[in-house]
Design a protein around this motif. Structure first.
Motif, PDB file in Angstrom:
ATOM      1  N   TYR A  92     -72.571 -98.761  59.536  1.00 39.99           N
ATOM      2  CA  TYR A  92     -73.349 -98.572  58.395  1.00 39.99           C
ATOM      3  C   TYR A  92     -73.862 -99.722  57.478  1.00 39.99           C
ATOM      4  O   TYR A  92     -74.626 -99.782  56.957  1.00 39.99           O
ATOM      5  CB  TYR A  92     -72.679 -97.799  57.291  1.00 39.99           C
ATOM      6  N   LEU A  93     -73.375-100.924  57.773  1.00 45.95           N
ATOM      7  CA  LEU A  93     -73.689-102.240  57.356  1.00 45.95           C
ATOM      8  C   LEU A  93     -74.652-102.737  58.135  1.00 45.95           C
ATOM      9  O   LEU A  93     -75.245-103.862  57.874  1.00 45.95           O
ATOM     10  CB  LEU A  93     -72.530-103.120  57.170  1.00 45.95           C
ATOM     11  N   GLY A  94     -74.832-102.063  59.472  1.00 46.14           N
ATOM     12  CA  GLY A  94     -76.033-102.690  60.536  1.00 46.14           C
ATOM     13  C   GLY A  94     -75.603-103.985  61.232  1.00 46.14           C
ATOM     14  O   GLY A  94     -76.256-104.674  61.636  1.00 46.14           O
ATOM     15  N   LEU A  95     -74.246-104.030  61.279  1.00 43.66           N
ATOM     16  CA  LEU A  95     -73.471-105.045  62.194  1.00 43.66           C
ATOM     17  C   LEU A  95     -73.867-104.675  63.793  1.00 43.66           C
ATOM     18  O   LEU A  95     -73.835-103.725  63.991  1.00 43.66           O
ATOM     19  CB  LEU A  95     -72.308-105.375  61.842  1.00 43.66           C
ATOM     20  N   LEU A  96     -74.153-106.028  64.437  1.00 43.57           N
ATOM     21  CA  LEU A  96     -74.527-105.579  65.834  1.00 43.57           C
ATOM     22  C   LEU A  96     -73.143-105.087  66.640  1.00 43.57           C
ATOM     23  O   LEU A  96     -73.355-104.518  67.796  1.00 43.57           O
ATOM     24  CB  LEU A  96     -75.223-106.792  66.491  1.00 43.57           C
ATOM     25  N   HIS A  97     -72.288-105.371  66.188  1.00 44.17           N
ATOM     26  CA  HIS A  97     -71.075-105.290  67.015  1.00 44.17           C
ATOM     27  C   HIS A  97     -69.938-104.735  65.949  1.00 44.17           C
ATOM     28  O   HIS A  97     -69.905-104.885  64.825  1.00 44.17           O
ATOM     29  CB  HIS A  97     -70.381-106.678  67.803  1.00 44.17           C
ATOM     30  N   ASP A  98     -68.718-104.050  66.597  1.00 46.52           N
ATOM     31  CA  ASP A  98     -67.695-103.572  65.705  1.00 46.52           C
ATOM     32  C   ASP A  98     -66.715-104.408  65.429  1.00 46.52           C
ATOM     33  O   ASP A  98     -65.526-104.303  64.953  1.00 46.52           O
ATOM     34  CB  ASP A  98     -67.416-102.143  66.333  1.00 46.52           C
ATOM     35  N   TRP A  99     -66.986-105.844  65.686  1.00 40.91           N
ATOM     36  CA  TRP A  99     -65.745-106.750  65.456  1.00 40.91           C
ATOM     37  C   TRP A  99     -64.890-106.803  63.954  1.00 40.91           C
ATOM     38  O   TRP A  99     -63.848-107.135  63.945  1.00 40.91           O
ATOM     39  CB  TRP A  99     -66.373-108.051  65.723  1.00 40.91           C
ATOM     40  N   ALA A 100     -65.855-106.279  63.196  1.00 45.80           N
ATOM     41  CA  ALA A 100     -65.177-106.303  61.872  1.00 45.80           C
ATOM     42  C   ALA A 100     -64.465-105.029  61.421  1.00 45.80           C
ATOM     43  O   ALA A 100     -64.252-104.916  60.125  1.00 45.80           O
ATOM     44  CB  ALA A 100     -66.547-106.949  60.805  1.00 45.80           C
ATOM     45  N   ASP A 101     -64.977-103.948  62.061  1.00 48.18           N
ATOM     46  CA  ASP A 101     -64.390-102.825  61.679  1.00 48.18           C
ATOM     47  C   ASP A 101     -63.113-102.552  60.948  1.00 48.18           C
ATOM     48  O   ASP A 101     -62.817-101.977  60.026  1.00 48.18           O
ATOM     49  CB  ASP A 101     -64.649-101.664  62.849  1.00 48.18           C
ATOM     50  N   GLU A 102     -62.173-102.949  61.888  1.00 45.23           N
ATOM     51  CA  GLU A 102     -60.550-102.986  61.426  1.00 45.23           C
ATOM     52  C   GLU A 102     -60.392-103.739  60.166  1.00 45.23           C
ATOM     53  O   GLU A 102     -59.790-103.104  59.050  1.00 45.23           O
ATOM     54  CB  GLU A 102     -59.726-103.528  62.561  1.00 45.23           C
ATOM     55  N   PHE A 103     -60.852-105.101  60.161  1.00 47.69           N
ATOM     56  CA  PHE A 103     -60.547-105.691  58.822  1.00 47.69           C
ATOM     57  C   PHE A 103     -61.305-105.067  57.615  1.00 47.69           C
ATOM     58  O   PHE A 103     -60.827-104.804  56.653  1.00 47.69           O
ATOM     59  CB  PHE A 103     -61.023-107.022  58.910  1.00 47.69           C
ATOM     60  N   LEU A 104     -62.783-104.856  57.842  1.00 46.52           N
ATOM     61  CA  LEU A 104     -63.461-104.152  56.778  1.00 46.52           C
ATOM     62  C   LEU A 104     -63.034-102.678  56.615  1.00 46.52           C
ATOM     63  O   LEU A 104     -63.225-102.590  55.254  1.00 46.52           O
ATOM     64  CB  LEU A 104     -65.119-104.380  56.961  1.00 46.52           C
ATOM     65  N   GLY A 105     -62.805-101.933  57.232  1.00 46.31           N
ATOM     66  CA  GLY A 105     -62.268-100.652  57.275  1.00 46.31           C
ATOM     67  C   GLY A 105     -61.044-100.644  56.030  1.00 46.31           C
ATOM     68  O   GLY A 105     -60.996 -99.815  55.484  1.00 46.31           O
ATOM     69  N   GLY A 106     -60.204-101.504  56.586  1.00 46.33           N
ATOM     70  CA  GLY A 106     -59.065-101.636  55.689  1.00 46.33           C
ATOM     71  C   GLY A 106     -59.243-102.064  54.066  1.00 46.33           C
ATOM     72  O   GLY A 106     -58.728-101.452  53.410  1.00 46.33           O
ATOM     73  N   GLU A 107     -60.243-103.004  54.159  1.00 48.93           N
ATOM     74  CA  GLU A 107     -60.527-103.326  52.754  1.00 48.93           C
ATOM     75  C   GLU A 107     -61.161-102.249  52.026  1.00 48.93           C
ATOM     76  O   GLU A 107     -60.875-101.949  50.781  1.00 48.93           O
ATOM     77  CB  GLU A 107     -61.557-104.590  52.892  1.00 48.93           C
TER      78      GLU A 107
END
Length: 106
Positions: free
Chosen positions: A75-90
């Motif tokens: 939903y943030l338009g990031l090219l990869h899901d590298w941040a999903d775990e951290f951002l999802g938790g936040e």
């Protein structure tokens, strides 16, 4: 909530579990997200506007889920899901996920 908005929310959530009582654990009924996007979505999800269903609502396994918790990179338009775990938790912390139903309506 005006009648038209109430009917729209009911139509969106018709296939999900019944809304739990205020303060009870979330069961994925989708009521709050169908009524309007949360502050996180309004700030970060393109197309999230007041009075409309949240574009980050996801339906799977008979219930709704917050897409900003599950896969925010999408939903943030990031090219990869590298941040999903951290951002999802936040996002989960910011929304108070797990604290109970906060939709105090009928």
């Amino acid at each position: 909530m005006p009648d038209a908005a109430w009917r729209r929310v009911e139509a969106i959530t018709a296939r999900a579990p019944e809304k739990p009582a205020f303060g009870q654990p979330c069961n994925g009924c989708g009521f709050c997200c169908a009524a309007e996007p949360c502050g996180v979505a309004r700030r970060f999800v393109p197309g999230a506007i007041d009075g409309a269903p949240c574009p980050a609502m996801e339906f799977e396994h008979g219930r709704f889920w917050c897409g900003m918790v599950r896969r925010p990179g999408r939903y943030l338009g990031l090219l990869h899901d590298w941040a999903d775990e951290f951002l999802g938790g936040e996002v989960s912390k910011a929304l108070g996920a797990g604290k109970g139903c906060c939709a105090d309506v009928g």
